[in-house]
Design an enzyme around this catalytic site. Structure first.
Site, PDB file in Angstrom:
ATOM      1  CE  LYS A 132      48.623  76.852   1.102  1.00  0.00           C
ATOM      2  NZ  LYS A 132      49.954  77.520   1.155  1.00  0.00           N
ATOM      3  NE  ARG A 134      47.660  83.455   1.124  1.00  0.00           N
ATOM      4  CZ  ARG A 134      47.080  82.260   0.312  1.00  0.00           C
ATOM      5  NH1 ARG A 134      46.181  81.832   0.467  1.00  0.00           N
ATOM      6  NH2 ARG A 134      48.434  81.872  -0.929  1.00  0.00           N
ATOM      7  NE  ARG A 162      53.226  76.530  -8.049  1.00  0.00           N
ATOM      8  CZ  ARG A 162      52.041  77.056  -7.197  1.00  0.00           C
ATOM      9  NH1 ARG A 162      51.661  76.135  -6.635  1.00  0.00           N
ATOM     10  NH2 ARG A 162      51.707  78.148  -6.548  1.00  0.00           N
ATOM     11  NE  ARG A 180      52.685  83.662  -4.212  1.00  0.00           N
ATOM     12  CZ  ARG A 180      53.006  82.465  -4.891  1.00  0.00           C
ATOM     13  NH1 ARG A 180      53.454  82.550  -5.828  1.00  0.00           N
ATOM     14  NH2 ARG A 180      51.851  81.408  -4.762  1.00  0.00           N
TER      15      ARG A 180
END
Ligand code: AMP
Length: 215
Positions: free
Chosen positions: A13, A88, A127, A171
């Site tokens: 995103k 969200r 990441r 998450r």
């Protein structure tokens, strides 16, 4: 153009939002980035948000909604915006509709990036981000030339504290339980556009541009 990026953590995103921001000259509004800035500065809001973020849980709506409402009223967001990581929950989406309604605006596109969980876990745990310029790397798929150092500015690379495997799994669970219902919410409003997020960054951008330029 008022756009929402919807998708699980690690679906790209932020990457795509940054590209579209440059292309259309409208700001990327990332609630995650805003919260991390508060945490970094040690503000009251940051201190409250930190405990939720560390566990991979959602920060309470009242904190998020005040922050978003204020950001959307800033001058650079008047000709359009790209929301990244917000809403969200269905409650946040309904609150957003109300905020926009009150100023005669609406969301025109919800761009949903679809990526399987197994791939997201690999993407997120590998990441790394530059502390200085925010450039993103991946230890396997996009390693820096020199370990731990940003190719672009020489800044130090770090791993987000919530990108460890345990928090990532939480998450994703939170995403499926609380955020995925938004797909149906926006499908019903006929503004949802789904894109295969496991393709290359360039291919995804092309698909998104086709969607945005078609209407
Ligand atoms: P992100 O950078 O979008 O992955 O967000 C990082 C963390 O910030 C999330 O795991 C949540 O704890 C918090 N967060 C970001 N956006 C929201 C939101 N819209 N609602 C609640 N919590 C959020």
């Amino acid at each position: 153009m008022n756009i929402i990026f919807l998708g699980p953590p690690g679906s790209g995103k932020g990457t795509q939002a940054k590209i579209l921001t440059e292309k259309f000259g409208i700001p990327q509004i990332s609630t995650g980035d805003m919260l991390r800035e508060h945490v970094g500065k040690g503000t009251d809001l940051g201190l409250k948000a930190k405990e939720y973020m560390e566990k991979g849980q959602l920060v309470p709506d009242e904190i998020i909604l005040d922050m978003v409402k204020e950001r959307l009223s800033e001058s650079d967001a008047q000709k359009g915006f790209i929301l990244d990581g917000f809403p969200r929950t269905v409650a946040q989406a309904e609150a957003l509709d109300k905020i926009l309604d009150s100023v005669g605006k609406k969301i025109e596109y919800v761009l949903a990036l679809i990526v399987p969980d197994e791939e997201l876990i690999i993407r997120l745990t590998g990441r790394r981000t530059c502390k200085n310029c925010g450039m993103m790397y991946h230890i396997k798929f996009k390693p820096p030339k020199e370990e731990g150092k940003c190719d672009a500015c020489g800044g130090e690379l770090y791993q987000r504290p919530d990108d460890n495997e345990e928090t990532v799994k939480n998450r994703l669970k939170v995403y499926h339980q609380q955020t995925a219902p938004l797909i149906e919410y926006y499908k019903n409003k006929r503004i949802l556009f789904e894109v295969d997020g496991s393709k290359s960054i360039e291919e995804i951008t092309q698909q998104l541009l086709q969607i945005l330029e078609k209407k």
